[in-house]
Write an enzyme that holds these catalytic residues in place. Structure first.
Site, PDB file in Angstrom:
ATOM      1  N   TRP A 325       0.831  -1.201   0.000  1.00 53.31           N
ATOM      2  CA  TRP A 325       0.000   0.000   0.000  1.00 53.31           C
ATOM      3  C   TRP A 325       0.866   1.252   0.000  1.00 53.31           C
ATOM      4  CZ3 TRP A 325      -0.251   4.103   3.406  1.00 53.31           C
ATOM      5  CH2 TRP A 325      -1.355   4.952   3.294  1.00 53.31           C
ATOM      6  N   HIS A 326       2.037   1.166   0.642  1.00 50.68           N
ATOM      7  CA  HIS A 326       2.898   2.341   0.754  1.00 50.68           C
ATOM      8  C   HIS A 326       3.600   2.689  -0.556  1.00 50.68           C
ATOM      9  CE1 HIS A 326       2.383   1.676   5.091  1.00 50.68           C
ATOM     10  NE2 HIS A 326       2.734   2.933   5.226  1.00 50.68           N
ATOM     11  N   GLY A 327       3.788   1.746  -1.427  1.00 48.03           N
ATOM     12  CA  GLY A 327       4.443   2.107  -2.672  1.00 48.03           C
ATOM     13  C   GLY A 327       4.740   0.907  -3.547  1.00 48.03           C
ATOM     14  N   PHE A 482       2.489   8.385  -1.103  1.00 51.20           N
ATOM     15  CA  PHE A 482       1.880   7.074  -0.941  1.00 51.20           C
ATOM     16  C   PHE A 482       0.394   7.109  -1.230  1.00 51.20           C
ATOM     17  CE2 PHE A 482       5.336   6.807   2.459  1.00 51.20           C
ATOM     18  CZ  PHE A 482       6.257   6.365   1.525  1.00 51.20           C
TER      19      PHE A 482
END
Length: 482
Positions: A325-327, A482
C-alpha cells in the site's frame, strides 16, 4: 496546498471566517463550503485529479443508495464489487501499473524472451491511497448493514473530500465521520484552542524535527557509498525520526484543524517509539490504516481464529499488503514482511496483547525491563525503516552491510557537524517532551492543561519562535507520495 506553506496560512483563516460567520446558520451551506474549500485545497496541486475524487464520490454514493434498495444477496455482492473494482482500479492503475509492467518484463527477460511493452508516464494523484480506502469503508459498512446509506450527496462529498485529512489521513471510517456532517456544529472555544495547540505541535514536529532530520537522512541515504557504518546508522536514525515527525505531524495538524471546525477525527499516532514490542508498535503507529486492514482484510480472512498455518498466512498477508500500500517497490514489500516476522513470535505465543497500557504509567522513568524492551523494539523498527527508505533492495542490503562492518565503530563524519549536533539536540529534546506527555493524545496537551498561564504561554512562544527560526524549507510531507 501544504500545511506548512504561506498558501495554507492564508487559506485556513478565510475558510474559518466564512464557516463560522457566514454559513453558520445553515448546515447544508456549511457542508457545501467544506466541499468547495476541500476541492480548492486539493486542486491547488493539480485540478485534473479532482475528477477522480468526484467520480469516486458519485459511484459510492449511488452504490450505497442501491444497496439500501436491493434485497437480493447476489446483486448486493455485485454492487459491492463494482465499488471495490472502481476504487482499487484507479489506485492500481495510477500507483502500480509501471511496477507490474517492469516486473513482467523482468520475468520474460529472465527466460530469454525479451519484450518491449509501452510504459506510461503516470503522475500519482496526491492522497489517492487515503481517500479510496475511506470511500471503500463506507460501501463495505453499508453492505454489512453497519451503516445506513446517506441521502445527502453534499454531506457525503464533504466526508470523502474533507480537506484536513484528505491527502494523508487519518483514514476515517464512515461510521465515525459521516454522521458528524448531519449535526449542527456550534463553535466551542476550548475545543478550538485545543485544536490550535495540536496544530502548533504538529508544525513543530514537521518544520523543526522532520525537515531538519530529512536534510541529513537524504544526504546520507543518497550518497551512502561515501560514508562509514557509523554515519549510515546516524542516517537511519535521522530517517526514523523524520518519518514519524513528518507523518504524525501531519496527523496532528489535520486533527487540530478539524477541531477548529467542530469535528473529531480519530487519533492516528500514540507515541509508537515507546512501544515495548512490535505488536504494541502497530497499535500505536498509523492507527487508522492498521485498524482498517484489521477490520476489512485480516478479520474477513479469518483473523487468528483458525489453525497455526492460517494465523501465519493472514499475518503475512496483512503486513505485506500494508507494505505494498505504501508504494510500488519491493523495498516496501520486504519492510512489510520484516514486520510480519517480528510479529509472528508474539502472536504464536499469544503475547501480542500484553502491553495495552501506557508504558511506566504515572512514573517519571521506566523500569529497566521496560526500557530494554523499548530499545529492542526501537532497534528492530530502525532496521526495517532502512528497507522502507532505500531506493532498492540492493541499496538496502549494501547499506546494512556497511553498518555491520568495522566502520560502525568510527566517529560519524558529515560536512556540517555543527548543525548535525543541533539537530541531534533537537531530537533529544523532542523525545523528552514526548515522554512526559505520553499519557495524552499529543505531547504538549499535558503542559497546556496543567501548567499555569505564564508558563504555558512561554512554552507556546518558544515553540512558535523555533518554528519560524527553521521555517522556509517547505519540504513535502512524506506520505503524499503514498
Amino acid at each position: 496546498m501544504l500545511f506548512n506553506s504561506i498558501d495554507f496560512a492564508i487559506f485556513l483563516p478565510i475558510v474559518f471566517v466564512l464557516y463560522w460567520f457566514v454559513t453558520h446558520k445553515n448546515l447544508k451551506w456549511q457542508n457545501f463550503l467544506i466541499v468547495a474549500a476541500s476541492y480548492l485545497f486539493y486542486g491547488w496541486w493539480d485540478w485534473r485529479f479532482l475528477s477522480l475524487i468526484i467520480f469516486s464520490t458519485a459511484v459510492d454514493y449511488i452504490i450505497g443508495r442501491e444497496l439500501e434498495n436491493e434485497g437480493h444477496q447476489i446483486k448486493r455482492k455485485v454492487l459491492l464489487w463494482i465499488s471495490i473494482s472502481v476504487n482499487l482500479g484507479f489506485l492500481g492503475f495510477f500507483k502500480y501499473y509501471n511496477f507490474f509492467l517492469d516486473n513482467f518484463v523482468t520475468v520474460f527477460t529472465f527466460f530469454d524472451q525479451p519484450i518491449n511493452p509501452q510504459g506510461l508516464n503516470i503522475i500519482l494523484p496526491v492522497g489517492i491511497s487515503f481517500y479510496t480506502f475511506q470511500t471503500l469503508s463506507y460501501t463495505i459498512d453499508v453492505y454489512k448493514s453497519k451503516l445506513k446509506p446517506t441521502r445527502d450527496f453534499i454531506a457525503f462529498s464533504a466526508f470523502v473530500s474533507f480537506f484536513p485529512q484528505l491527502v494523508a489521513g487519518p483514514i476515517e471510517r464512515a461510521t465515525n465521520l459521516l454522521p458528524q456532517f448531519y449535526k449542527k456544529r456550534s463553535f466551542e472555544y476550548n475545543k478550538a484552542v485545543d485544536g490550535l495547540r495540536q496544530i502548533l505541535w504538529g508544525l513543530f514536529k514537521k518544520v523543526v524535527i522532520a525537515d531538519n532530520c530529512a536534510e541529513y537522512a537524504n544526504l546520507i541515504f543518497n550518497n551512502s557509498e561515501d560514508y562509514s557504518g557509523s554515519t549510515l546508522l546516524l542516517g537511519a536514525l535521522f530517517f526514523t525520526f523524520q518519518i514519524y515527525c513528518d507523518f504524525s505531524g501531519y496527523s496532528d495538524i489535520a486533527i487540530g484543524t478539524s477541531r477548529l471546525f467542530g469535528f473529531n477525527l480519530m487519533q492516528n499516532f500514540n507515541f509508537p517509539y515507546f512501544s515495548r514490542d512490535i505488536a504494541e508498535f502497530w497499535r500505536r503507529w498509523h492507527i487508522s490504516l492498521s485498524t482498517w486492514f484489521r477490520d476489512y482484510l485480516y478479520i474477513p480472512l479469518g483473523g487468528s481464529r483458525g489453525g497455526t498455518w492460517m494465523k501465519i498466512r493472514n499475518t503475512f498477508i496483512i503486513f505485506i499488503v500494508s507494505g505494498f500500500w505504501h508504494g510500488a517497490n519491493w523495498t516496501f514489500i520486504i519492510w512489510g514482511a520484516l514486520n510480519a516476522l517480528y510479529f509472528l513470535p508474539l502472536m504464536l505465543t499469544k503475547n501480542n496483547r500484553n502491553n495495552l497500557d501506557v508504558v511506566a504509567k504515572g512514573k517519571l522513568i521506566p523500569s529497566i525491563k521496560d526500557l530494554s524492551y523499548i530499545l529492542l523494539t526501537f532497534s528492530l523498527t530502525v532496521f526495517a525503516w532502512i528497507f522502507f527508505r532505500a531506493e532498492s533492495v540492493g541499496h538496502a542490503i549494501s547499506y546494512i552491510s556497511e553498518i555491520l562492518s568495522p566502520s560502525l565503530l568510527s566517529i560519524p563524519k558529515l560536512a556540517d557537524m555543527q548543525n548535525v549536533l543541533i539537530t541531534i539536540i533537537l531530537v533529544v529534546c523532542f523525545v523528552i517532551i514526548e515522554w512526559f506527555g505520553r499519557e495524552e493524545q499529543y505531547a504538549i496537551a499535558k503542559f497546556g492543561l496543567k501548567w499555569r498561564r505564564p508558563l504555558r504561554h512561554a512554552m507556546y512562544y518558544v515553540i512558535i519562535f523555533t518554528i519560524f527560526w527553521f521555517w522556509g524549507k517547505e519540504q513535502q510531507f512524506i506520505y503524499f507520495q503514498f
